[in-house]
Write a protein that holds these residues in place. Structure first.
Motif, short mmCIF file in Angstrom:
data_model
loop_
_atom_site.label_atom_id
_atom_site.label_comp_id
_atom_site.label_asym_id
_atom_site.label_seq_id
_atom_site.Cartn_x
_atom_site.Cartn_y
_atom_site.Cartn_z
N ALA A 301 1.10 -0.84 0.18
CA ALA A 301 -0.18 0.29 0.01
C ALA A 301 0.80 1.25 -0.39
N LEU A 302 2.45 0.81 0.32
CA LEU A 302 2.67 2.46 0.56
C LEU A 302 3.67 3.11 -1.22
N PRO A 303 3.57 4.32 -1.43
CA PRO A 303 3.47 4.98 -2.47
C PRO A 303 4.89 4.99 -3.08
N GLN A 304 5.31 4.44 -2.76
CA GLN A 304 7.11 4.46 -3.29
C GLN A 304 7.72 3.61 -2.35
N GLY A 305 9.22 2.77 -2.64
CA GLY A 305 10.06 2.22 -2.18
C GLY A 305 10.50 0.62 -2.92
N LEU A 306 11.17 -0.65 -2.21
CA LEU A 306 11.53 -1.52 -2.74
C LEU A 306 10.41 -2.28 -2.11
N LEU A 370 10.28 3.80 -16.88
CA LEU A 370 10.10 5.16 -16.24
C LEU A 370 9.78 6.24 -16.98
N ARG A 371 9.67 6.03 -18.09
CA ARG A 371 8.99 7.42 -18.94
C ARG A 371 7.24 7.37 -19.72
N ILE A 390 18.57 1.51 -11.18
CA ILE A 390 17.70 2.27 -12.08
C ILE A 390 16.62 1.90 -11.16
N ALA A 391 16.24 0.96 -10.66
CA ALA A 391 15.15 0.05 -9.88
C ALA A 391 15.46 1.04 -8.53
N VAL A 392 16.74 1.22 -7.33
CA VAL A 392 17.00 1.75 -7.46
C VAL A 392 16.07 3.23 -6.51
N LYS A 393 16.53 3.63 -8.27
CA LYS A 393 16.68 5.46 -7.75
C LYS A 393 14.84 5.45 -8.24
N ALA A 394 14.41 4.12 -8.86
CA ALA A 394 12.83 4.78 -9.27
C ALA A 394 12.53 5.05 -7.68
N ALA A 395 12.67 3.36 -6.83
CA ALA A 395 11.99 3.60 -5.70
C ALA A 395 12.22 4.85 -4.92
N LEU A 396 13.27 5.28 -5.35
CA LEU A 396 13.35 6.53 -4.03
C LEU A 396 12.85 8.07 -4.93
N THR A 397 12.01 7.57 -6.18
CA THR A 397 11.65 8.88 -6.94
C THR A 397 9.75 8.75 -7.07
N LEU A 422 25.44 -0.07 -4.98
CA LEU A 422 24.79 0.24 -4.44
C LEU A 422 25.22 1.18 -2.80
N ALA A 423 24.81 2.18 -2.97
CA ALA A 423 25.71 2.99 -1.92
C ALA A 423 24.73 2.50 -0.74
#
Length: 554
Positions: A301-306, A370-371, A390-397, A422-423
């Motif tokens: 149910a979260l709006p973003q994350g991994l 993502l586009r 790419i996946a982590v960046k998407a999860a944070l945006t 990944l950092a």
């Protein structure tokens, strides 16, 4: 002295006290070999070798031998099974005969009469290797009957030993094999060529079971027919190939993924069954505990994350994530998946198939997705650092990203993400839930109650409280489960939604040992514990848990 209480010397006339093993042997309840093995002094192979040397008889290793079909045909199958013998070869007019009991003179005499070979050279084999050989080389009667019923009189492919492959209706046989595998609930079909025969096995409930061993001459024809159905190049036999088969059915369209691999004696072919089973998309029916079900629903149910689901191949990762997608799917949400292959399509969800040759890779497709203004993205597998980044960046945006990883457990997953470059702060900020899972075999209805002792309790970490309500089972085996004692599978989960304390460990670059320590402090329920709980509930066995799941590093 009258008051001397020291031990009296042993009476030389008294017979020595017999050990329990000697008493059991004398009573006819066990034999010497069983006593030796029970004491852990020797395994079956060592004991077989020692007895062979004592008797002056050579041994044979059935695991490495492939007797010719015409040699096996020298004796009826019923005779081989009943007397536990295997004709191995004919050398210098002598029949080399593998025997579990190489001193059985009655059987040797019957072999002489049945085969006409007066010179028999016995070789000692273990009972375990005999059982494995029979299971791998001989077709079970129920399979023969199923094949006869499907192909009908006059057109049946004769798989009884001694039958001729020349009359084989290959086209009908391959279709029968595909449909039979579906009827047995198999996940894969393995067709393996050897020098004297081909072995056809089904993987059912995670375990391989041999069903047919036709002559080697049939192998290329069967694989060629499969290639034709899968639209593969039948002239190419020197490199691996992939294909896809669609087979019409009254109930559903049947789909199969085909893979061939060149091996020494031909081409090994593995066919994966891609069945569309609607009930598997129901998150509530996947066997989560109440707290686990709440965790995965909250994460979805979260709006973003991994959200990551981990485990080995065939552990049900994609099924779990498809169930999550089905649970959160609604007309107001744009959900796009990138998969290889797309095994199941869900209404209202856009599925993208990876096509390496056409330039559609996980990374290129993910960038394109993502586009496309997605709300939720499912990446079939985070295979490399580029896809992970790419996946982590998407999860944070602003996107909810679901994916899979091949790791053994939740703690190892965080370390794996770090290994992918990944950092640490990105991992700490993006991951909302990690689910590790396995599938363990469910005991069949023929199972009986199993005893438990202190040693088992200590090995599996079972408490007295757990024992009070335990209904432990042990497999027996029946026709319904093909003698395995298991029928179907049950999932076992390990789940962690990172707390503030765990995120701080991740952010600071903590290693796997620090992550495990933090998770232990917060009372995580490890997969091993979940598996033991399944066994204590009578759904599986402790042996199956130990076979499938590694004990936790507490």
């Amino acid at each position: 002295m009258a008051n001397d209480t020291s031990s009296a010397p042993p009476n030389p006339a008294a017979p020595p006290r017999k050990r329990i093993g000697e008493l059991l042997v004398e009573a006819g309840l066990v034999n010497v070999e069983q006593v030796v093995m029970a004491l852990g002094m020797l395994d079956a192979e060592q004991l077989n070798g020692a007895l062979a040397r004592q008797l002056g008889i050579a041994t044979a290793d059935l695991e490495t031998l492939a007797p010719e079909e015409n040699v096996l045909n020298l004796l009826p199958e019923d005779f081989l099974r009943g007397r536990k013998v295997i004709p191995l070869a004919v050398q210098n007019r002598a029949l080399v005969l593998g025997m579990v009991d190489a001193q059985d003179q009655k059987t040797l005499a019957e072999v002489v009469r049945a085969t006409g070979h007066r010179n028999i050279e016995p070789r000692m084999i273990t009972e375990g290797s005999f059982d494995r050989f029979v299971a791998g080389r001989f077709t079970t009667p129920e399979v023969i009957e199923a094949l006869r019923a499907a192909l009908g009189p006059g057109g049946a492919l004769t798989f009884e030993r001694g039958g001729s492959p020349d009359a084989a209706p290959i086209v009908a046989f391959v279709e029968w094999l595909l449909r039979y595998a579906v009827s047995q609930g198999a996940s894969d079909i393995h067709i393996e060529p050897y020098e004297a025969y081909i072995r056809i096995r089904l993987r059912v409930d995670g375990a391989l079971r041999a069903i047919l061993t036709p002559p080697a001459s049939l192998g290329s024809a069967v694989v060629s027919r499969i290639k034709v159905m899968a639209e593969m190049d039948i002239s190419e036999r020197r490199k691996p190939l992939d294909g896809h088969i669609e087979l019409p059915s009254a109930e559903e369209e049947l789909h199969f993924r085909v893979s061939t691999l060149p091996v020494v004696h031909g081409e090994k072919c593995v066919i994966r069954l891609l069945r569309k089973e609607g009930h598997l998309a129901d998150l509530a029916r996947l066997g989560f505990a109440k707290d686990q079900y709440k965790l995965i629903c909250d994460a979805g149910a979260l709006p973003q994350g991994l959200i990551l689901v981990t485990g080995p191949t065939g552990s049900g990762k994609t099924t779990t994530l498809h169930a999550v997608l089905n649970h959160i799917n609604d007309p107001d949400t744009n959900i796009v998946t990138i998969e290889d292959p797309v095994e199941q399509t869900l209404p209202g969800i856009n599925h993208v198939q990876v096509q390496e040759k056409g330039g559609v890779t996980f990374s290129s497709a993910l960038r394109a997705i993502l586009r496309q203004d997605p709300d939720i993205v499912f990446v079939g597998e985070m295979r490399d650092p580029e896809v992970a980044a790419i996946a982590v960046k998407a999860a944070l945006t602003g996107h909810l990203v679901l994916s899979t990883l091949h790791t053994n457990g939740t703690a190892e997953t965080f370390a794996r993400l770090a290994d992918m470059g990944l950092a640490s702060y990105l991992v700490a900020s993006s991951v909302q839930l990690v689910v590790a899972q396995r599938l363990v075999r469910r005991v069949c209805g023929c199972a009986v109650s199993a005893p438990i002792d202190a040693a088992l309790m200590d090995r599996y970490g079972i408490t007295e409280t757990q024992l009070a309500t335990a209904v432990l089972k042990q497999p027996v085996g029946c026709a319904k489960c093909h003698g395995t004692g298991y029928k179907g599978r049950v999932p076992v989960y390990e789940m962690v939604a990172p707390s503030a304390a765990l995120r701080e460990v991740l952010r600071s670059g903590g290693g796997e040992s620090e992550i495990v320590a933090c998770m232990n402090a917060e009372g995580v329920k490890w997969m091993w514990d979940s598996g033991v709980a399944r066994a204590l509930a009578g759904e599986t066995t402790l042996e199956e848990v130990a076979k499938t799941i590694n004990p936790p590093a507490r």
